[in-house]
Each structure stands twice: as C-alpha cells, then as structure tokens.
Design a protein around this motif. Structure first.
Motif, mmCIF file in Angstrom:
data_model
loop_
_atom_site.group_PDB
_atom_site.id
_atom_site.type_symbol
_atom_site.label_atom_id
_atom_site.label_comp_id
_atom_site.label_asym_id
_atom_site.label_seq_id
_atom_site.Cartn_x
_atom_site.Cartn_y
_atom_site.Cartn_z
ATOM 1 N N ASP A 128 -46.826 19.541 57.112
ATOM 2 C CA ASP A 128 -45.837 18.486 56.932
ATOM 3 C C ASP A 128 -44.722 19.035 56.062
ATOM 4 O O ASP A 128 -44.940 19.976 55.298
ATOM 5 N N LEU A 129 -43.536 18.438 56.189
ATOM 6 C CA LEU A 129 -42.447 18.879 55.323
ATOM 7 C C LEU A 129 -41.468 17.752 55.096
ATOM 8 O O LEU A 129 -41.385 16.797 55.864
ATOM 9 N N THR A 130 -40.731 17.893 54.018
ATOM 10 C CA THR A 130 -39.664 16.959 53.676
ATOM 11 C C THR A 130 -38.420 17.772 53.380
ATOM 12 O O THR A 130 -38.465 18.717 52.592
ATOM 13 N N GLU A 131 -37.323 17.391 54.040
ATOM 14 C CA GLU A 131 -36.047 18.086 53.863
ATOM 15 C C GLU A 131 -35.152 17.279 52.941
ATOM 16 O O GLU A 131 -35.081 16.064 53.055
ATOM 17 N N MET A 132 -34.466 17.988 52.059
ATOM 18 C CA MET A 132 -33.471 17.362 51.192
ATOM 19 C C MET A 132 -32.189 18.165 51.334
ATOM 20 O O MET A 132 -32.186 19.372 51.084
ATOM 21 N N ILE A 133 -31.137 17.522 51.765
ATOM 22 C CA ILE A 133 -29.836 18.175 51.902
ATOM 23 C C ILE A 133 -29.163 18.173 50.530
ATOM 24 O O ILE A 133 -29.085 17.133 49.874
ATOM 25 N N VAL A 134 -28.672 19.316 50.100
ATOM 26 C CA VAL A 134 -27.962 19.419 48.837
ATOM 27 C C VAL A 134 -26.573 18.816 49.034
ATOM 28 O O VAL A 134 -25.831 19.238 49.920
ATOM 29 N N MET A 135 -26.241 17.838 48.221
ATOM 30 C CA MET A 135 -24.944 17.167 48.309
ATOM 31 C C MET A 135 -23.886 17.901 47.491
ATOM 32 O O MET A 135 -22.714 17.915 47.846
ATOM 33 N N GLU A 136 -24.318 18.485 46.358
ATOM 34 C CA GLU A 136 -23.389 19.186 45.489
ATOM 35 C C GLU A 136 -24.153 20.246 44.703
ATOM 36 O O GLU A 136 -25.221 19.971 44.165
ATOM 37 N N ARG A 137 -23.610 21.455 44.663
ATOM 38 C CA ARG A 137 -24.179 22.519 43.828
ATOM 39 C C ARG A 137 -23.575 22.366 42.444
ATOM 40 O O ARG A 137 -22.415 22.663 42.242
ATOM 41 N N VAL A 138 -24.354 21.887 41.497
ATOM 42 C CA VAL A 138 -23.863 21.664 40.160
ATOM 43 C C VAL A 138 -24.002 22.941 39.328
ATOM 44 O O VAL A 138 -23.071 23.347 38.641
ATOM 45 N N LYS A 139 -25.152 23.591 39.423
ATOM 46 C CA LYS A 139 -25.382 24.855 38.733
ATOM 47 C C LYS A 139 -26.344 25.674 39.570
ATOM 48 O O LYS A 139 -27.386 25.176 39.987
ATOM 49 N N GLU A 140 -25.966 26.912 39.804
ATOM 50 C CA GLU A 140 -26.815 27.816 40.546
ATOM 51 C C GLU A 140 -26.776 29.142 39.810
ATOM 52 O O GLU A 140 -25.716 29.639 39.489
ATOM 53 N N GLY A 141 -27.932 29.678 39.534
ATOM 54 C CA GLY A 141 -27.977 30.944 38.829
ATOM 55 C C GLY A 141 -28.887 31.918 39.522
ATOM 56 O O GLY A 141 -29.648 31.563 40.420
ATOM 57 N N VAL A 142 -28.793 33.160 39.092
ATOM 58 C CA VAL A 142 -29.617 34.188 39.712
ATOM 59 C C VAL A 142 -30.691 34.695 38.765
ATOM 60 O O VAL A 142 -31.601 35.386 39.201
ATOM 61 N N ILE A 143 -30.589 34.389 37.495
ATOM 62 C CA ILE A 143 -31.600 34.844 36.545
ATOM 63 C C ILE A 143 -31.895 33.768 35.526
ATOM 64 O O ILE A 143 -31.061 32.912 35.256
ATOM 65 N N PRO A 144 -33.078 33.840 34.918
ATOM 66 C CA PRO A 144 -33.354 32.906 33.814
ATOM 67 C C PRO A 144 -32.544 33.317 32.585
ATOM 68 O O PRO A 144 -32.067 34.440 32.497
ATOM 69 N N PRO A 145 -32.397 32.422 31.638
ATOM 70 C CA PRO A 145 -31.646 32.770 30.421
ATOM 71 C C PRO A 145 -32.329 33.926 29.693
ATOM 72 O O PRO A 145 -33.549 34.031 29.697
ATOM 73 N N ILE A 146 -31.518 34.767 29.078
ATOM 74 C CA ILE A 146 -32.054 35.932 28.358
ATOM 75 C C ILE A 146 -32.113 35.627 26.884
ATOM 76 O O ILE A 146 -31.193 35.158 26.303
#
Length: 146
Positions: A128-146
């Motif tokens: 089973d699956l549930t899809e959620m469409i992203v309405m707005e990218r507020v913050k996207e990062g590639v690494i955790p905080p250092i």
C-alpha cells in the motif's frame, strides 16, 4: 573530526569549488594542512562531490513524498528496487505504520502518475502507499547541520 575538519566541511558546503588557497585564508590554516585533512576526510566523511540543481529550471515541476507499506518478507527487495529508479532521489526505511518513505521528481502530474503506476506500484512487495504532492519547497538541504 575536530573544529578544523568541521570548518573544512562547512567551507565546501558553502562553495564546493573553493580552492585550497581560498579555504586556507578563510579558515586561517596552512594550505598543506587543508590538503592533508581533506584527503583524510575524503576517505571517511566525504562520500562524494556532487551537483545541486534547481529542479524548476530542470523542468521538474512536481515533487512527491510517498510512504509505502511493504510485505515484511519483501522489504529488502522493495527498498533495493526503489533505489534503482532514477526518478526517486531518496529512499528511507522508517518505523511506524509505513515501512519506506521515498521522494519522487517528475515533470508533470501525468508523469508522476505514470511513475507511480508503472514503476513504484509494480515493485514486488509494495502492499500500500500514500502519495503527498509537495506544494512548496520551504527548506531543502543536502547535509545535516555540522
């Protein structure tokens, strides 16, 4: 990892094309030290140098987060097969009601629908699956905080 290593990582995150000389001045550490530490970090901490693109400029107008329930005995197969799909940028095995969370990129809703029906739902073990469409990218990062 000490403070100097953390500063090297922070510097690369801000600008991965920075020269050793520029980084040396920025961090106030000799070039040779930067070079030696960078080599060590590349063997342990730094997994890969990559490119971060603007999805809108690439025509990827639709982002979806999908949570998936799997047949427990086929969980490994599902996460491995989903990892092979080029439209899937992230795959996480998670706890709770669902077993896997993925992030999917598409050029349109129609393309997303095609990906979901012909690729994601067809993976053996997807229950089973549930899809959620992203309405707005507020913050996207590639690494955790250092």
């Amino acid at each position: 990892m000490d403070d100097i290593d953390s500063e090297i990582i922070r510097s690369l995150v801000r600008n991965s094309r920075i020269t050793l000389s520029q980084m040396s001045k920025e961090i106030n550490v000799p070039d040779a030290t930067i070079s030696n530490r960078l080599k060590k970090l590349e063997k342990s901490v730094i997994k890969q140098y990559t490119l971060l693109v603007d999805p809108d400029e690439m025509g990827l107008k639709v982002t979806a987060i999908i949570i998936i329930q799997t047949e427990s005995e086929k969980h490994e197969n599902v996460k491995n097969e989903l990892s092979k799909l080029e439209e899937v940028s992230e795959v996480y095995s998670v706890s709770g009601e669902y077993d896997i969370l993925i992030k999917v990129w598409a050029h349109s809703i129609e393309e997303l629908n095609e990906i979901m029906n012909s690729k994601v739902r067809s993976v053996d073990g997807v229950e089973d699956l549930t899809e959620m469409i992203v309405m707005e990218r507020v913050k996207e990062g590639v690494i955790p905080p250092i």
